[in-house]
Design an enzyme around this catalytic site. Structure first.
Site, mmCIF file in Angstrom:
data_model
loop_
_atom_site.group_PDB
_atom_site.id
_atom_site.type_symbol
_atom_site.label_atom_id
_atom_site.label_comp_id
_atom_site.label_asym_id
_atom_site.label_seq_id
_atom_site.Cartn_x
_atom_site.Cartn_y
_atom_site.Cartn_z
ATOM 1 N N SER A 76 0.826 -1.214 0.000
ATOM 2 C CA SER A 76 0.000 0.000 0.000
ATOM 3 C C SER A 76 0.857 1.260 0.000
ATOM 4 O O SER A 76 0.328 2.370 0.011
ATOM 5 C CB SER A 76 -0.926 0.002 1.224
ATOM 6 N N ASN A 90 -2.323 -2.480 13.218
ATOM 7 C CA ASN A 90 -3.777 -2.291 13.145
ATOM 8 C C ASN A 90 -4.235 -1.018 13.867
ATOM 9 O O ASN A 90 -5.049 -0.269 13.351
ATOM 10 C CB ASN A 90 -4.508 -3.516 13.707
ATOM 11 N N THR A 99 -39.696 26.050 -10.956
ATOM 12 C CA THR A 99 -39.995 24.681 -10.514
ATOM 13 C C THR A 99 -40.148 23.902 -11.813
ATOM 14 O O THR A 99 -40.609 24.454 -12.818
ATOM 15 C CB THR A 99 -41.293 24.581 -9.675
ATOM 16 N N HIS A 100 -39.738 22.658 -11.804
ATOM 17 C CA HIS A 100 -39.746 21.833 -13.027
ATOM 18 C C HIS A 100 -38.947 22.506 -14.151
ATOM 19 O O HIS A 100 -39.218 22.277 -15.328
ATOM 20 C CB HIS A 100 -41.176 21.569 -13.512
ATOM 21 N N SER A 115 -13.357 26.211 -27.985
ATOM 22 C CA SER A 115 -13.441 24.956 -28.717
ATOM 23 C C SER A 115 -12.377 24.975 -29.798
ATOM 24 O O SER A 115 -12.089 26.025 -30.375
ATOM 25 C CB SER A 115 -14.826 24.821 -29.352
ATOM 26 N N LYS A 151 -17.403 29.415 -29.472
ATOM 27 C CA LYS A 151 -17.742 28.771 -28.197
ATOM 28 C C LYS A 151 -17.026 29.374 -26.995
ATOM 29 O O LYS A 151 -15.871 29.762 -27.072
ATOM 30 C CB LYS A 151 -17.384 27.281 -28.255
ATOM 31 N N GLU A 171 -18.708 22.214 -15.429
ATOM 32 C CA GLU A 171 -19.024 20.849 -15.858
ATOM 33 C C GLU A 171 -18.201 19.827 -15.076
ATOM 34 O O GLU A 171 -18.674 18.746 -14.737
ATOM 35 C CB GLU A 171 -18.755 20.703 -17.358
ATOM 36 N N TYR A 193 -9.707 -6.678 12.428
ATOM 37 C CA TYR A 193 -9.083 -6.202 11.190
ATOM 38 C C TYR A 193 -9.042 -7.287 10.121
ATOM 39 O O TYR A 193 -8.768 -8.441 10.405
ATOM 40 C CB TYR A 193 -7.653 -5.722 11.488
ATOM 41 N N GLN A 195 -7.489 -2.177 3.950
ATOM 42 C CA GLN A 195 -6.458 -1.359 3.326
ATOM 43 C C GLN A 195 -7.031 -0.607 2.111
ATOM 44 O O GLN A 195 -6.477 0.397 1.665
ATOM 45 C CB GLN A 195 -5.295 -2.261 2.900
ATOM 46 N N LYS A 201 -8.338 3.687 1.871
ATOM 47 C CA LYS A 201 -7.663 4.981 1.787
ATOM 48 C C LYS A 201 -7.780 5.709 0.457
ATOM 49 O O LYS A 201 -8.020 6.914 0.419
ATOM 50 C CB LYS A 201 -6.178 4.808 2.127
HETATM 51 N N1 ARG Z 1 -1.276 -1.235 5.334
HETATM 52 C C1 ARG Z 1 -2.250 -1.746 6.238
HETATM 53 C C2 ARG Z 1 -3.599 -1.043 6.069
HETATM 54 O O1 ARG Z 1 -3.623 -0.042 5.464
HETATM 55 C C3 ARG Z 1 -1.785 -1.553 7.654
HETATM 56 C C4 ARG Z 1 -2.340 -2.538 8.602
HETATM 57 C C5 ARG Z 1 -1.784 -3.880 8.340
HETATM 58 N N2 ARG Z 1 -2.162 -4.810 9.348
HETATM 59 C C6 ARG Z 1 -2.106 -6.116 9.149
HETATM 60 N N3 ARG Z 1 -2.495 -6.882 10.110
HETATM 61 N N4 ARG Z 1 -1.638 -6.635 8.053
HETATM 62 O O2 ARG Z 1 -4.624 -1.494 6.516
#
Ligand code: ARG
Length: 460
Positions: free
Chosen positions: A20, A107, A152-153, A274, A280, A287, A314, A319, A322
């Site tokens: 990651s 974790n 409206t509409h 354009s 244009k 947009e 966990y 992962q 993010k």
């Molecule tokens: N890179 C992992 C995540 O974003 C960190 C936690 C990893 N924990 C594990 N037990 N493998 O979730």
């Protein structure tokens, strides 16, 4: 890091799907801040010696400097930000670095890092929301009395003022800020010290780390601490709602800058041309605000789906939490900046708005109201009589204000001269003085109220 019971290195594909670091390196500041708080706490509790803690803390500062200075080599083999930082720390500090990971796990580490990141993101988005509100409220104050059609509409409904329309968005964004504030307050508990899932046998002080990292208190349940991502979901849902608000405004900018409406003009700074059609002027920024809303809603859906089937605690699925959040925060930030820019850049064509406001029999309700007020007619009957007035104007292809008193009297003999006065759009908006209504004096007062609050906030 876990070589003890392994004999061979991971397969290349295993490494690729597992790593990651490509995206979670964005957490480096939070990761280092949390590690410093953790090691200071371990030292305070006698779990590591002050000398080791000082060395680790100084080493972490050095790692921070290397990353900030672009001198850090992120390694995919080291999987994520936590192990990249710790591995470099070991090179700097030697074996003492290995004591940092006492009484914690990746974790709780990733849970605390991500919360800190999301908390910062909320603070930044709030500042940007404030800027959009201020730009809208200032424009609203200047146009408290500029009459435009209310729809409206998407059909002409009743005249409103441009300021009133803009203040509708100030209200929406105010609620978005409230949702961010609520999410921030709820998420501001520190998961650090939950360790892998069960807590730890070391004498840690979770209040101390919580305080050091600006949290209100430690989280109360170690399983919950490492396995929930509702703080990210709540933030994403607020982002999705806020983006939806911006998208509706963007849609109006697209419509209103087009030649069929012609209510607004964006300068060259916020228009694109354009490559083939020389005439244009395209509102691409609006947009894209509308378009990017799709990915923000998608990020919320994506994380809900990742989470919905996960047993406690966990799992590595998490992962996947993010990238969607990073992208959604970045996208909303960009959209907020673009909307602020467009609001500050746009020039309303008040004559075009006013002309459009009187089209489409938009003051018909005012005649019906006159019949109720002056003749004591029940509203339903007044609605019917007014419908016949509109039909008459329509049959002659004229606007309501072109009808004469004699015309009106062919439909209802009790009409009087002042019934014609309510047909003017200025008269129509001025009469809507009910709280929250579009009368210019109301709009001015609302705009001033918002401006006082927003400017006060900027100072406070
Ligand atoms: N890179 C992992 C995540 O974003 C960190 C936690 C990893 N924990 C594990 N037990 N493998 O979730």
């Amino acid at each position: 890091m876990w070589g003890g019971r392994f004999e061979s290195a991971p397969d290349a594909i295993m490494e690729e799907i597992n790593a990651s670091i490509g995206f979670d390196q964005a957490l480096f500041q939070q990761d280092i801040a949390a590690s410093k708080a953790h090691v200071a706490m371990l030292a305070a509790g006698g779990v590591v010696t002050p000398a080791d803690a000082d060395a680790i803390s100084a080493g972490l500062d050095q790692v921070l400097g290397e990353i900030e200075g672009g001198r850090f080599n992120f390694s995919r083999a080291l999987e994520d930000i936590h192990m990249n930082v710790e591995s470099r720390l070991a090179e700097i500090v030697g074996p003492a670095a290995g004591r940092l990971h006492t009484a914690r796990s990746r974790n709780d580490q990733v849970a605390v890092d991500f919360r800190l990141w999301v908390r910062d993101a909320i603070d930044q988005l709030d500042r940007q929301l404030h800027a959009v509100q201020l730009a809208l409220a200032e424009t609203a104050e200047a146009h408290a009395g500029s009459v435009m059609p209310g729809f409206t509409h998407l059909q002409p409904a009743q005249p409103v003022t441009f300021g009133h329309h803009l203040l509708a968005y100030v209200e929406m964004l105010g609620r978005d800020r409230g949702r961010f504030r609520d999410a921030r307050a709820r998420m501001n508990e520190c998961p650090l010290g939950a360790a892998a899932l069960a807590g730890t046998s070391f004498p840690i002080d979770r209040d101390m780390t919580a305080r050091a990292l600006g949290f209100d208190r430690p989280t109360a349940n170690s399983l919950d601490s490492v396995s929930d991502r509702d703080f990210a979901l709540e933030t994403l849902s607020t982002i999705a709602i806020c983006a939806t608000h911006l998208s509706r405004f963007a849609e109006e900018i697209v419509l209103w800058t087009g030649p069929f409406f012609g209510f607004l003009r964006l300068s060259d700074k916020f228009s694109t041309g354009s490559s083939i059609m020389p005439q244009k002027r395209n509102p691409d920024a609006a947009e894209l605000v509308r378009g990017k809303t799709g990915r923000m809603i998608g990020a919320l859906n994506g994380l809900l789906i990742v989470m919905k089937g996960l047993p406690l605690a966990y799992s590595k699925d998490m992962q996947e939490d993010k990238e969607g959040v990073f992208d959604a925060v970045h996208s909303l930030s960009l959209c907020l900046a673009a909307v602020t820019g467009m609001v500050r850049d746009m020039t309303p064509d008040v004559d075009a708005m006013r002309a459009a406001a009187s089209s489409g029999y938009s003051t018909a309700t005012d005649i019906a109201d006159w019949l109720v007020r002056r003749l004591g007619m029940p509203f339903r009957q007044a609605h019917h009589v007014t419908g016949r007035v509109v039909a008459l104007a329509s049959a002659r292809s004229v606007g309501l204000e072109q009808l004469t008193l004699d015309d009106l009297r062919t439909i209802e003999p009790a009409f009087e001269q002042d019934a014609l006065e309510v047909l003017a759009v200025e008269q129509s908006v001025a009469s809507r003085t009910s709280y929250g209504g579009t009368a210019p004096q109301n709009v001015k007062a609302q705009a001033e109220g918002w401006l006082a609050r927003l400017r006060g906030e900027a100072r406070g």
